[in-house]
Write a protein that holds these residues in place. Structure first.
Motif, short mmCIF file in Angstrom:
data_model
loop_
_atom_site.label_atom_id
_atom_site.label_comp_id
_atom_site.label_asym_id
_atom_site.label_seq_id
_atom_site.Cartn_x
_atom_site.Cartn_y
_atom_site.Cartn_z
N ASP A 71 0.86 -1.18 0.00
CA ASP A 71 0.00 0.00 0.00
C ASP A 71 0.89 1.23 0.00
N ARG A 72 0.93 1.95 -1.13
CA ARG A 72 1.78 3.12 -1.28
C ARG A 72 1.08 4.41 -0.86
N GLY A 73 -0.16 4.31 -0.43
CA GLY A 73 -0.91 5.50 -0.02
C GLY A 73 -1.64 6.13 -1.18
N VAL A 76 -2.97 3.84 -4.06
CA VAL A 76 -2.04 3.20 -4.99
C VAL A 76 -1.44 1.96 -4.34
N TYR A 77 -1.47 0.85 -5.08
CA TYR A 77 -0.90 -0.41 -4.62
C TYR A 77 0.07 -0.92 -5.68
N GLU A 78 1.04 -1.71 -5.24
CA GLU A 78 1.93 -2.35 -6.21
C GLU A 78 2.33 -3.73 -5.69
N GLY A 79 2.62 -4.61 -6.63
CA GLY A 79 2.97 -5.97 -6.24
C GLY A 79 3.35 -6.78 -7.46
N ILE A 85 -4.79 -7.44 -2.96
CA ILE A 85 -5.16 -6.15 -2.37
C ILE A 85 -6.34 -6.40 -1.45
N ARG A 86 -6.20 -6.02 -0.18
CA ARG A 86 -7.28 -6.23 0.79
C ARG A 86 -8.00 -4.92 1.05
N LEU A 87 -9.32 -4.92 0.80
CA LEU A 87 -10.13 -3.72 0.97
C LEU A 87 -11.27 -4.02 1.94
N SER A 88 -11.71 -3.00 2.65
CA SER A 88 -12.82 -3.17 3.60
C SER A 88 -13.70 -1.93 3.57
N ALA A 158 6.56 -6.39 -12.09
CA ALA A 158 5.69 -5.85 -11.04
C ALA A 158 4.59 -4.98 -11.68
N TRP A 159 3.47 -4.87 -11.00
CA TRP A 159 2.40 -3.99 -11.46
C TRP A 159 2.17 -2.90 -10.41
N ARG A 160 1.54 -1.83 -10.85
CA ARG A 160 1.22 -0.70 -9.97
C ARG A 160 -0.14 -0.18 -10.40
N ALA A 161 -1.06 0.00 -9.44
CA ALA A 161 -2.43 0.39 -9.80
C ALA A 161 -3.02 1.30 -8.74
#
Length: 270
Positions: A71-73, A76-79, A85-88, A158-161
Protein backbone atom coordinates in the motif's frame (compact mmCIF):
# COMPACT_ATOMS: atom_id res chain seq x y z
CA UNK A 1 61.69 -43.18 -33.22
CA UNK A 2 62.61 -39.58 -32.52
CA UNK A 3 59.79 -38.18 -34.64
CA UNK A 4 57.28 -40.63 -33.23
CA UNK A 5 58.34 -39.78 -29.66
CA UNK A 6 57.90 -36.08 -30.30
CA UNK A 7 54.42 -36.67 -31.71
CA UNK A 8 53.36 -38.69 -28.65
CA UNK A 9 54.74 -36.03 -26.32
CA UNK A 10 52.84 -33.33 -28.19
CA UNK A 11 49.60 -35.22 -27.92
CA UNK A 12 50.12 -35.70 -24.18
CA UNK A 13 50.81 -31.98 -23.73
CA UNK A 14 47.69 -31.05 -25.70
CA UNK A 15 45.56 -33.40 -23.63
CA UNK A 16 46.92 -31.93 -20.41
CA UNK A 17 46.32 -28.37 -21.69
CA UNK A 18 42.73 -29.26 -22.64
CA UNK A 19 42.07 -30.74 -19.21
CA UNK A 20 43.49 -27.65 -17.50
CA UNK A 21 41.36 -25.35 -19.68
CA UNK A 22 38.19 -27.31 -18.82
CA UNK A 23 39.06 -27.11 -15.11
CA UNK A 24 39.56 -23.35 -15.28
CA UNK A 25 36.26 -22.91 -17.20
CA UNK A 26 34.25 -24.96 -14.67
CA UNK A 27 35.92 -23.21 -11.74
CA UNK A 28 35.07 -19.85 -13.29
CA UNK A 29 31.40 -20.79 -13.58
CA UNK A 30 31.32 -21.85 -9.93
CA UNK A 31 32.90 -18.58 -8.78
CA UNK A 32 30.52 -16.53 -10.95
CA UNK A 33 27.54 -18.37 -9.48
CA UNK A 34 28.73 -17.72 -5.92
CA UNK A 35 29.27 -14.01 -6.64
CA UNK A 36 25.81 -13.71 -8.22
CA UNK A 37 24.15 -15.27 -5.18
CA UNK A 38 26.04 -12.98 -2.80
CA UNK A 39 25.11 -9.81 -4.70
CA UNK A 40 21.51 -10.94 -5.12
CA UNK A 41 21.22 -11.35 -1.33
CA UNK A 42 22.70 -7.89 -0.85
CA UNK A 43 20.35 -6.31 -3.38
CA UNK A 44 23.14 -5.71 -5.90
CA UNK A 45 21.19 -7.34 -8.71
CA UNK A 46 17.60 -6.75 -9.79
CA UNK A 47 16.18 -10.27 -9.76
CA UNK A 48 12.80 -9.09 -11.08
CA UNK A 49 9.31 -9.44 -9.64
CA UNK A 50 8.70 -12.57 -7.64
CA UNK A 51 5.18 -14.01 -7.76
CA UNK A 52 3.36 -16.56 -5.68
CA UNK A 53 4.65 -20.03 -4.98
CA UNK A 54 4.37 -22.15 -8.12
CA UNK A 55 2.04 -24.53 -6.28
CA UNK A 56 -0.51 -21.69 -6.01
CA UNK A 57 0.26 -19.75 -9.20
CA UNK A 58 -3.08 -20.53 -10.84
CA UNK A 59 -5.11 -20.18 -7.60
CA UNK A 60 -3.24 -17.73 -5.33
CA UNK A 61 -6.29 -17.31 -3.06
CA UNK A 62 -5.74 -20.90 -1.85
CA UNK A 63 -2.22 -20.14 -0.58
CA UNK A 64 -1.77 -20.26 3.22
CA UNK A 65 0.80 -17.46 2.94
CA UNK A 66 -0.21 -15.19 0.03
CA UNK A 67 1.80 -12.22 -1.16
CA UNK A 68 0.16 -8.96 -0.07
CA UNK A 69 0.42 -5.93 -2.35
CA UNK A 70 2.27 -2.90 -0.96
CA UNK A 71 0.00 0.00 0.00
CA UNK A 72 1.78 3.12 -1.28
CA UNK A 73 -0.91 5.50 -0.02
CA UNK A 74 -3.46 7.54 -1.90
CA UNK A 75 -5.17 4.39 -3.16
CA UNK A 76 -2.04 3.20 -4.99
CA UNK A 77 -0.90 -0.41 -4.62
CA UNK A 78 1.93 -2.35 -6.21
CA UNK A 79 2.97 -5.97 -6.24
CA UNK A 80 3.82 -9.00 -8.31
CA UNK A 81 1.65 -11.41 -10.24
CA UNK A 82 -0.85 -13.04 -7.88
CA UNK A 83 -0.49 -10.48 -5.08
CA UNK A 84 -3.62 -9.56 -3.14
CA UNK A 85 -5.16 -6.15 -2.37
CA UNK A 86 -7.28 -6.23 0.79
CA UNK A 87 -10.13 -3.72 0.97
CA UNK A 88 -12.82 -3.17 3.60
CA UNK A 89 -15.88 -0.98 4.07
CA UNK A 90 -16.74 -0.79 0.36
CA UNK A 91 -20.05 0.50 -0.95
CA UNK A 92 -21.60 -2.45 -2.80
CA UNK A 93 -23.51 0.00 -5.02
CA UNK A 94 -20.33 1.54 -6.44
CA UNK A 95 -17.95 -0.11 -8.93
CA UNK A 96 -14.34 -0.63 -7.83
CA UNK A 97 -11.93 0.59 -10.53
CA UNK A 98 -8.26 -0.44 -10.82
CA UNK A 99 -6.29 1.87 -13.10
CA UNK A 100 -2.76 0.75 -14.07
CA UNK A 101 0.04 3.22 -13.31
CA UNK A 102 3.47 3.80 -14.82
CA UNK A 103 2.69 1.79 -17.97
CA UNK A 104 2.33 -1.46 -16.01
CA UNK A 105 -0.08 -4.23 -16.98
CA UNK A 106 -3.23 -5.60 -15.37
CA UNK A 107 -4.61 -8.67 -17.07
CA UNK A 108 -7.51 -9.13 -14.69
CA UNK A 109 -8.63 -9.57 -11.09
CA UNK A 110 -10.17 -12.43 -9.11
CA UNK A 111 -12.38 -11.45 -6.16
CA UNK A 112 -12.89 -13.34 -2.88
CA UNK A 113 -13.96 -12.53 0.63
CA UNK A 114 -11.44 -12.28 3.50
CA UNK A 115 -9.05 -15.23 3.77
CA UNK A 116 -9.58 -16.24 0.14
CA UNK A 117 -13.11 -17.43 0.89
CA UNK A 118 -15.37 -17.58 -2.17
CA UNK A 119 -18.46 -15.48 -1.47
CA UNK A 120 -19.69 -14.73 -4.98
CA UNK A 121 -19.10 -17.51 -7.47
CA UNK A 122 -17.89 -17.05 -11.00
CA UNK A 123 -17.56 -19.65 -13.73
CA UNK A 124 -17.04 -23.27 -12.59
CA UNK A 125 -17.52 -22.29 -8.94
CA UNK A 126 -14.25 -20.31 -8.86
CA UNK A 127 -13.93 -16.69 -7.70
CA UNK A 128 -15.33 -14.36 -10.36
CA UNK A 129 -12.78 -13.05 -12.87
CA UNK A 130 -12.85 -9.44 -14.07
CA UNK A 131 -10.82 -8.90 -17.25
CA UNK A 132 -9.25 -5.60 -18.24
CA UNK A 133 -11.30 -3.28 -20.43
CA UNK A 134 -10.08 -1.82 -23.72
CA UNK A 135 -8.56 1.18 -21.93
CA UNK A 136 -6.53 -1.07 -19.58
CA UNK A 137 -8.66 -0.50 -16.48
CA UNK A 138 -10.26 -3.33 -14.52
CA UNK A 139 -13.77 -2.70 -13.18
CA UNK A 140 -15.03 -4.89 -10.34
CA UNK A 141 -18.52 -5.23 -8.82
CA UNK A 142 -18.77 -6.74 -5.34
CA UNK A 143 -21.60 -8.04 -3.18
CA UNK A 144 -19.91 -7.60 0.21
CA UNK A 145 -17.99 -4.67 1.76
CA UNK A 146 -14.83 -6.62 2.68
CA UNK A 147 -13.00 -8.21 -0.25
CA UNK A 148 -9.65 -9.43 -1.48
CA UNK A 149 -8.57 -8.60 -5.04
CA UNK A 150 -6.08 -11.08 -6.54
CA UNK A 151 -4.27 -9.30 -9.35
CA UNK A 152 -3.24 -11.07 -12.55
CA UNK A 153 -0.21 -9.38 -14.14
CA UNK A 154 2.91 -10.37 -16.03
CA UNK A 155 4.74 -13.21 -14.26
CA UNK A 156 8.13 -11.47 -14.48
CA UNK A 157 7.13 -7.84 -13.93
CA UNK A 158 5.69 -5.85 -11.04
CA UNK A 159 2.40 -3.99 -11.46
CA UNK A 160 1.22 -0.70 -9.97
CA UNK A 161 -2.43 0.39 -9.80
CA UNK A 162 -4.66 3.06 -8.31
CA UNK A 163 -7.90 1.85 -6.71
CA UNK A 164 -10.95 4.13 -6.81
CA UNK A 165 -14.72 3.66 -6.49
CA UNK A 166 -17.50 4.96 -8.71
CA UNK A 167 -16.90 7.70 -11.23
CA UNK A 168 -18.12 5.82 -14.33
CA UNK A 169 -21.38 7.65 -14.99
CA UNK A 170 -24.89 6.21 -14.90
CA UNK A 171 -27.75 5.53 -17.27
CA UNK A 172 -31.15 3.96 -16.70
CA UNK A 173 -32.90 4.33 -20.05
CA UNK A 174 -30.75 5.23 -23.09
CA UNK A 175 -27.00 5.46 -23.74
CA UNK A 176 -25.53 6.51 -27.08
CA UNK A 177 -22.42 7.91 -28.70
CA UNK A 178 -19.90 7.88 -31.54
CA UNK A 179 -16.94 6.83 -29.42
CA UNK A 180 -16.09 4.13 -26.90
CA UNK A 181 -17.65 4.56 -23.44
CA UNK A 182 -17.90 2.93 -20.01
CA UNK A 183 -20.99 3.42 -17.84
CA UNK A 184 -23.10 1.82 -15.11
CA UNK A 185 -26.71 0.68 -15.42
CA UNK A 186 -28.93 0.03 -12.41
CA UNK A 187 -32.26 -1.65 -12.90
CA UNK A 188 -34.08 -4.93 -13.22
CA UNK A 189 -33.47 -5.36 -16.96
CA UNK A 190 -31.27 -8.15 -18.33
CA UNK A 191 -31.72 -7.22 -22.01
CA UNK A 192 -31.33 -4.09 -24.11
CA UNK A 193 -31.83 -3.05 -27.71
CA UNK A 194 -28.60 -2.26 -29.55
CA UNK A 195 -28.56 -0.28 -32.77
CA UNK A 196 -25.55 0.97 -34.72
CA UNK A 197 -25.19 3.00 -37.89
CA UNK A 198 -22.28 3.91 -40.13
CA UNK A 199 -19.37 1.73 -41.19
CA UNK A 200 -17.20 -0.09 -38.68
CA UNK A 201 -17.45 -2.52 -35.80
CA UNK A 202 -18.71 -2.45 -32.24
CA UNK A 203 -18.03 -4.68 -29.22
CA UNK A 204 -19.59 -4.75 -25.75
CA UNK A 205 -18.09 -6.12 -22.55
CA UNK A 206 -20.44 -6.51 -19.59
CA UNK A 207 -19.46 -6.60 -15.90
CA UNK A 208 -21.65 -8.07 -13.15
CA UNK A 209 -20.71 -9.25 -9.63
CA UNK A 210 -20.15 -12.69 -11.18
CA UNK A 211 -17.37 -11.45 -13.46
CA UNK A 212 -16.98 -9.89 -16.87
CA UNK A 213 -17.71 -11.27 -20.32
CA UNK A 214 -17.58 -10.07 -23.90
CA UNK A 215 -21.21 -10.33 -24.83
CA UNK A 216 -21.26 -8.85 -28.33
CA UNK A 217 -19.08 -8.30 -31.42
CA UNK A 218 -20.59 -7.09 -34.68
CA UNK A 219 -20.45 -4.86 -37.73
CA UNK A 220 -22.65 -1.84 -38.35
CA UNK A 221 -25.34 -1.30 -39.46
CA UNK A 222 -27.27 -3.47 -37.00
CA UNK A 223 -30.38 -3.51 -34.85
CA UNK A 224 -30.78 -6.35 -32.35
CA UNK A 225 -31.16 -7.32 -28.70
CA UNK A 226 -28.33 -8.24 -26.31
CA UNK A 227 -28.65 -10.04 -22.98
CA UNK A 228 -26.62 -10.52 -19.81
CA UNK A 229 -26.96 -12.38 -16.48
CA UNK A 230 -29.41 -10.95 -13.96
CA UNK A 231 -27.72 -8.46 -11.63
CA UNK A 232 -28.84 -5.37 -9.70
CA UNK A 233 -25.85 -3.43 -11.07
CA UNK A 234 -24.14 -3.80 -14.46
CA UNK A 235 -21.19 -1.99 -16.03
CA UNK A 236 -21.05 -1.68 -19.83
CA UNK A 237 -17.85 -1.13 -21.80
CA UNK A 238 -18.72 -0.20 -25.39
CA UNK A 239 -15.92 -0.16 -27.97
CA UNK A 240 -16.59 1.41 -31.36
CA UNK A 241 -14.27 1.78 -34.33
CA UNK A 242 -14.26 3.98 -37.41
CA UNK A 243 -17.47 5.99 -37.95
CA UNK A 244 -19.97 3.97 -35.92
CA UNK A 245 -22.75 5.67 -34.02
CA UNK A 246 -24.41 3.41 -31.44
CA UNK A 247 -27.38 3.43 -29.07
CA UNK A 248 -28.42 1.12 -26.21
CA UNK A 249 -32.07 1.32 -25.13
CA UNK A 250 -33.02 -0.28 -21.81
CA UNK A 251 -36.59 -1.22 -20.91
CA UNK A 252 -38.08 1.05 -18.26
CA UNK A 253 -37.82 -0.06 -14.66
CA UNK A 254 -41.28 -1.02 -13.41
CA UNK A 255 -42.76 1.43 -10.95
CA UNK A 256 -43.73 -0.31 -7.71
CA UNK A 257 -47.47 -0.46 -7.16
CA UNK A 258 -48.32 1.26 -3.87
CA UNK A 259 -49.85 -0.95 -1.24
CA UNK A 260 -53.24 0.42 -0.13
CA UNK A 261 -54.35 0.10 3.45
CA UNK A 262 -57.69 -1.74 3.78
CA UNK A 263 -60.68 0.54 4.34
CA UNK A 264 -62.37 0.13 7.73
CA UNK A 265 -65.59 -1.83 7.67
CA UNK A 266 -68.80 0.19 8.11
CA UNK A 267 -69.62 0.62 11.71
CA UNK A 268 -66.13 -0.34 12.85
CA UNK A 269 -64.80 1.42 15.88
CA UNK A 270 -61.61 3.37 15.12
Amino acid sequence: MSAGGQTGASRTAIARLGGFTAFVWIAGLVVAGIVALVYADEGGFDVGAVGVDEDYASEPWTSPDPIVADDRGGGVYEGSDGAVIRLSGLDVDAPVVLTPQDSTYLGGVRVTGPGGRIVTEGEYGEPPRFSSLADGRVVVLVEQPDVELWVDGFSDEAWRARVTTGGLGWTNDVASGFESAVFTHAGEASTARLSARGEGSIAIQIVTPHGSERTFDGEAPLDQSIAWPDAPLVVFSVESWDDVGWKLEFPPTPTPTPTLSPSPSPGATP
